[in-house]
Motif scaffolding. Structure first.
Motif, mmCIF file in Angstrom:
data_model
loop_
_atom_site.group_PDB
_atom_site.id
_atom_site.type_symbol
_atom_site.label_atom_id
_atom_site.label_comp_id
_atom_site.label_asym_id
_atom_site.label_seq_id
_atom_site.Cartn_x
_atom_site.Cartn_y
_atom_site.Cartn_z
ATOM 1 N N VAL A 276 0.864 -1.181 0.000
ATOM 2 C CA VAL A 276 0.000 0.000 0.000
ATOM 3 C C VAL A 276 0.896 1.224 0.000
ATOM 4 O O VAL A 276 1.806 1.352 0.834
ATOM 5 C CB VAL A 276 -0.943 0.018 1.227
ATOM 6 N N ILE A 277 0.653 2.122 -0.949
ATOM 7 C CA ILE A 277 1.379 3.396 -0.998
ATOM 8 C C ILE A 277 0.409 4.469 -0.546
ATOM 9 O O ILE A 277 -0.678 4.611 -1.120
ATOM 10 C CB ILE A 277 1.893 3.705 -2.429
ATOM 11 N N LEU A 278 0.806 5.222 0.464
ATOM 12 C CA LEU A 278 -0.064 6.271 0.978
ATOM 13 C C LEU A 278 0.419 7.617 0.436
ATOM 14 O O LEU A 278 1.444 8.134 0.876
ATOM 15 C CB LEU A 278 -0.044 6.241 2.516
ATOM 16 N N GLY A 279 -0.321 8.158 -0.537
ATOM 17 C CA GLY A 279 0.057 9.440 -1.139
ATOM 18 C C GLY A 279 0.242 9.309 -2.633
ATOM 19 O O GLY A 279 0.892 8.367 -3.109
ATOM 20 N N SER A 280 -0.363 10.242 -3.381
ATOM 21 C CA SER A 280 -0.263 10.200 -4.847
ATOM 22 C C SER A 280 0.506 11.403 -5.388
ATOM 23 O O SER A 280 0.246 11.888 -6.481
ATOM 24 C CB SER A 280 -1.664 10.170 -5.459
ATOM 25 N N GLY A 281 1.451 11.897 -4.577
ATOM 26 C CA GLY A 281 2.334 12.964 -5.074
ATOM 27 C C GLY A 281 3.422 12.356 -5.947
ATOM 28 O O GLY A 281 3.355 11.178 -6.331
ATOM 29 N N MET A 282 4.421 13.159 -6.241
ATOM 30 C CA MET A 282 5.494 12.675 -7.115
ATOM 31 C C MET A 282 6.194 11.471 -6.490
ATOM 32 O O MET A 282 6.598 10.544 -7.197
ATOM 33 C CB MET A 282 6.496 13.791 -7.379
ATOM 34 N N ALA A 283 6.318 11.458 -5.151
ATOM 35 C CA ALA A 283 7.026 10.354 -4.484
ATOM 36 C C ALA A 283 6.248 9.047 -4.652
ATOM 37 O O ALA A 283 6.819 8.022 -5.047
ATOM 38 C CB ALA A 283 7.230 10.685 -3.010
ATOM 39 N N GLN B 152 6.160 7.991 -8.358
ATOM 40 C CA GLN B 152 7.462 7.592 -8.878
ATOM 41 C C GLN B 152 7.838 6.193 -8.386
ATOM 42 O O GLN B 152 8.406 5.398 -9.124
ATOM 43 C CB GLN B 152 8.518 8.630 -8.457
ATOM 44 N N LEU B 153 7.466 5.895 -7.141
ATOM 45 C CA LEU B 153 7.762 4.549 -6.614
ATOM 46 C C LEU B 153 7.009 3.485 -7.431
ATOM 47 O O LEU B 153 7.600 2.470 -7.845
ATOM 48 C CB LEU B 153 7.371 4.460 -5.137
ATOM 49 N N ALA B 154 5.731 3.718 -7.683
ATOM 50 C CA ALA B 154 4.960 2.743 -8.468
ATOM 51 C C ALA B 154 5.559 2.601 -9.875
ATOM 52 O O ALA B 154 5.682 1.488 -10.410
ATOM 53 C CB ALA B 154 3.499 3.191 -8.546
ATOM 54 N N THR B 155 5.957 3.727 -10.464
ATOM 55 C CA THR B 155 6.553 3.700 -11.810
ATOM 56 C C THR B 155 7.834 2.869 -11.820
ATOM 57 O O THR B 155 8.062 2.044 -12.708
ATOM 58 C CB THR B 155 6.855 5.145 -12.274
ATOM 59 N N GLU B 156 8.689 3.109 -10.815
ATOM 60 C CA GLU B 156 9.978 2.390 -10.761
ATOM 61 C C GLU B 156 9.760 0.891 -10.556
ATOM 62 O O GLU B 156 10.466 0.076 -11.143
ATOM 63 C CB GLU B 156 10.853 2.959 -9.636
ATOM 64 N N LEU B 157 8.775 0.539 -9.715
ATOM 65 C CA LEU B 157 8.507 -0.890 -9.496
ATOM 66 C C LEU B 157 8.071 -1.563 -10.796
ATOM 67 O O LEU B 157 8.552 -2.640 -11.151
ATOM 68 C CB LEU B 157 7.421 -1.063 -8.426
ATOM 69 N N ARG B 158 7.176 -0.905 -11.517
ATOM 70 C CA ARG B 158 6.716 -1.501 -12.786
ATOM 71 C C ARG B 158 7.849 -1.546 -13.802
ATOM 72 O O ARG B 158 7.954 -2.487 -14.586
ATOM 73 C CB ARG B 158 5.525 -0.694 -13.337
ATOM 74 N N ARG B 159 8.721 -0.525 -13.764
ATOM 75 C CA ARG B 159 9.860 -0.515 -14.697
ATOM 76 C C ARG B 159 10.774 -1.722 -14.456
ATOM 77 O O ARG B 159 11.353 -2.281 -15.389
ATOM 78 C CB ARG B 159 10.646 0.791 -14.513
ATOM 79 N N LEU B 160 10.842 -2.145 -13.192
ATOM 80 C CA LEU B 160 11.661 -3.318 -12.866
ATOM 81 C C LEU B 160 10.940 -4.629 -13.194
ATOM 82 O O LEU B 160 11.475 -5.706 -12.959
ATOM 83 C CB LEU B 160 12.010 -3.301 -11.368
ATOM 84 N N GLY B 161 9.707 -4.522 -13.667
ATOM 85 C CA GLY B 161 8.939 -5.732 -13.990
ATOM 86 C C GLY B 161 8.240 -6.316 -12.780
ATOM 87 O O GLY B 161 7.799 -7.461 -12.806
ATOM 88 N N ASP B 162 8.162 -5.562 -11.705
ATOM 89 C CA ASP B 162 7.513 -6.039 -10.478
ATOM 90 C C ASP B 162 6.007 -5.937 -10.661
ATOM 91 O O ASP B 162 5.473 -4.847 -10.872
ATOM 92 C CB ASP B 162 7.976 -5.141 -9.312
ATOM 93 N N ASP B 163 5.325 -7.077 -10.611
ATOM 94 C CA ASP B 163 3.893 -7.032 -10.918
ATOM 95 C C ASP B 163 3.018 -7.305 -9.696
ATOM 96 O O ASP B 163 1.873 -7.738 -9.819
ATOM 97 C CB ASP B 163 3.547 -8.005 -12.056
ATOM 98 N N ARG B 164 3.557 -7.045 -8.516
ATOM 99 C CA ARG B 164 2.755 -7.283 -7.298
ATOM 100 C C ARG B 164 1.529 -6.362 -7.296
ATOM 101 O O ARG B 164 1.567 -5.271 -7.916
ATOM 102 C CB ARG B 164 3.588 -7.005 -6.049
ATOM 103 N N PRO B 165 0.476 -6.733 -6.594
ATOM 104 C CA PRO B 165 -0.653 -5.804 -6.468
ATOM 105 C C PRO B 165 -0.238 -4.582 -5.659
ATOM 106 O O PRO B 165 0.418 -4.712 -4.617
ATOM 107 C CB PRO B 165 -1.709 -6.601 -5.705
ATOM 108 N N ILE B 166 -0.586 -3.433 -6.165
ATOM 109 C CA ILE B 166 -0.289 -2.183 -5.439
ATOM 110 C C ILE B 166 -1.593 -1.421 -5.261
ATOM 111 O O ILE B 166 -2.350 -1.225 -6.222
ATOM 112 C CB ILE B 166 0.716 -1.290 -6.227
ATOM 113 N N LEU B 167 -1.830 -1.002 -4.037
ATOM 114 C CA LEU B 167 -2.990 -0.146 -3.759
ATOM 115 C C LEU B 167 -2.456 1.221 -3.344
ATOM 116 O O LEU B 167 -1.614 1.317 -2.447
ATOM 117 C CB LEU B 167 -3.827 -0.750 -2.622
ATOM 118 N N MET B 168 -2.937 2.262 -4.013
ATOM 119 C CA MET B 168 -2.542 3.621 -3.630
ATOM 120 C C MET B 168 -3.742 4.324 -3.010
ATOM 121 O O MET B 168 -4.844 4.294 -3.571
ATOM 122 C CB MET B 168 -2.059 4.396 -4.864
#
Ligand SMILES: Cc1cc2nc3c(=O)[nH]c(=O)nc-3n(C[C@H](O)[C@H](O)[C@H](O)COP(=O)(O)OP(=O)(O)OC[C@H]3O[C@@H](n4cnc5c(N)ncnc54)[C@H](O)[C@@H]3O)c2cc1C
Length: 388
Positions: free
Chosen positions: A10-17, A20-36
């Protein structure tokens, strides 16, 4: 209360931080469920553009790079917007929201920073002060601003000065009040701020240094700002830019170790191994760096760590901050707190260079204004890293 099925992250906050974390995880091919989860509308936008959009005639909606819906689709994550998290239960691994409990396995706090209210002798009337710290603030600002609105800006730090520059560039009448003896007091010494002050005054700024607002009276659109120097300034709109403070209340209530920000180590781990923090809310090894570059590096590092690289840890090169004052740009690389040394200055009214050197002649920080900003790249190379 209903429990939402477990989401790995769970990521709390939809600012740049957060984004950017969700973007970087997907860029690494990480496909875990993410809830923001976010208490705002979840739009992706670049916050630094809020202080330059007016003169460029950009409407608030034009600053939106993607809606929450588009971001969810692009990043393959679930986003619940307008969801305020009210408490963290670390034992149960749950977050309390008005709509129910949400379970997390791992939680990342990216809650940003909030605007500080000015210290007035009497409370200001409802709606008199406007801070500009997110897109919703900015929408309110643009709704209230008309072509002939005289604006009073409280605060001479980065946000106050950049908003002032943008308003002046757009042809507004602006008065700026600052308690300090010079603009950008936390960032640059007086000698380096001088060319900026001169340039803004040339552009029509009425500048009140060593001056604090004491009280505000009047009604919407016709405010009076009273100062400790016994002046009364008329304002159609008052921008409050008297500082930002990391949003740490949730973390504090949950018993996480906090100082100015949420204390984290070089792996951005809080005092709870299942909770990390990044962006404006985090205090990394004693440093609370409320700028874009550190949060980008933090997001990259944290994504690697969460994706399985246990050796990942944050290191940061020196990060000079650019103040977006088009008439007289400023660049600041403030010396680390407690550094011993002295400032040496050169230049003239068109630009000043300040170098902060220790007894051995090592450059520990610098400040540049006007034409001296050309020295930025050369001086940056000479600085020690922020986090080696
Ligand atoms: C006008 C302005 C100009 C700037 N210019 C520059 C610049 O030129 N260069 C630079 O490097 N930096 C600049 N900055 C700073 C930079 O924009 C910030 O460092 C950065 O945007 C912080 O991002 P963040 O994601 O950490 O926080 P934020 O963008 O503040 O995001 C925090 C998120 O947390 C959510 N949230 C908080 N609490 C809760 C809760 N309880 N429940 C649910 N959601 C919650 C919020 O809704 C939000 O989505 C500027 C800042 C401002 C205000």
């Amino acid at each position: 209360m209903p429990l939402t099925p477990a989401a790995s992250l769970v990521i709390l906050g939809s600012g740049m931080a957060g984004y950017q974390l969700a973007t970087e995880l997907r860029r690494l091919g990480d496909d875990r469920p993410i809830l923001m989860l976010t208490q705002d509308g979840g739009e992706a936008y670049s916050k630094p553009l809020l202080s330059t959009a007016l003169a460029k005639k950009q409407q608030p909606e034009q600053l939106i790079q993607a809606t929450a819906h588009e971001q969810a689709k692009r990043l393959q994550i679930e986003i619940r917007h307008h969801r305020q998290v009210q408490a963290i239960d670390r034992e149960q691994h749950t977050l309390l929201t008005e709509q129910g409990l949400i379970r997390y396995d791992q939680l990342v706090l990216a809650t940003g920073a909030e605007a500080l209210a000015p210290r007035l002798t009497t409370p200001s009337p409802e709606g008199a002060l406007l801070s500009i710290n997110d897109l919703d603030d900015y929408r309110r600002f643009r709704q209230q601003l008309t072509a002939d609105t005289p604006v009073v800006v409280l605060g001479g730090g980065l946000v106050g000065v950049e908003m002032t520059q943008d308003l002046l560039n757009a042809g507004h009448s602006v008065s700026l009040l600052a308690r300090s003896a010079n603009l950008l007091p936390g960032l640059v010494p007086a000698a380096v701020a001088a060319p900026l002050q001169w340039a803004l005054q040339q552009q029509g700024l009425k500048q009140y240094l060593n001056t604090s607002a004491t009280s505000i009276s009047g009604q919407p659109g016709q405010w009076q700002v009273n100062t400790d120097q016994h002046q009364t300034l008329d304002a159609g709109l008052i921008i409050s830019a008297t500082g930002l403070r990391p949003r740490i209340q949730l973390a504090q209530q949950a018993g996480l170790d906090c100082g100015r920000g949420i204390r984290v180590n070089r792996q951005l781990q809080t005092s709870d191994p299942d909770i990390h923090a990044l962006g404006d809310c985090a205090e990394i090894d004693g440093l609370n760096l409320m700028y874009v570059q550190p949060l980008m590096a933090s997001a990259r590092m944290l994504a690697s760590l969460l994706h399985g690289d246990d050796t990942a840890h944050l290191s940061l090169e020196a990060l000079p901050v650019l103040v977006k004052t088009s008439r007289c740009p400023v660049v600041a690389a403030t010396p680390p707190a407690g550094s011993r040394g002295e400032w040496q200055f050169s230049g003239d009214e068109e630009g000043m260079e300040g170098q902060f050197l220790d007894a051995q002649g090592q450059l520990l920080g610098f400040a540049l204004s006007g034409k001296a900003v050309r020295q930025k790249a050369r001086l940056t190379r000479l600085l020690p890293p922020l986090l080696a």
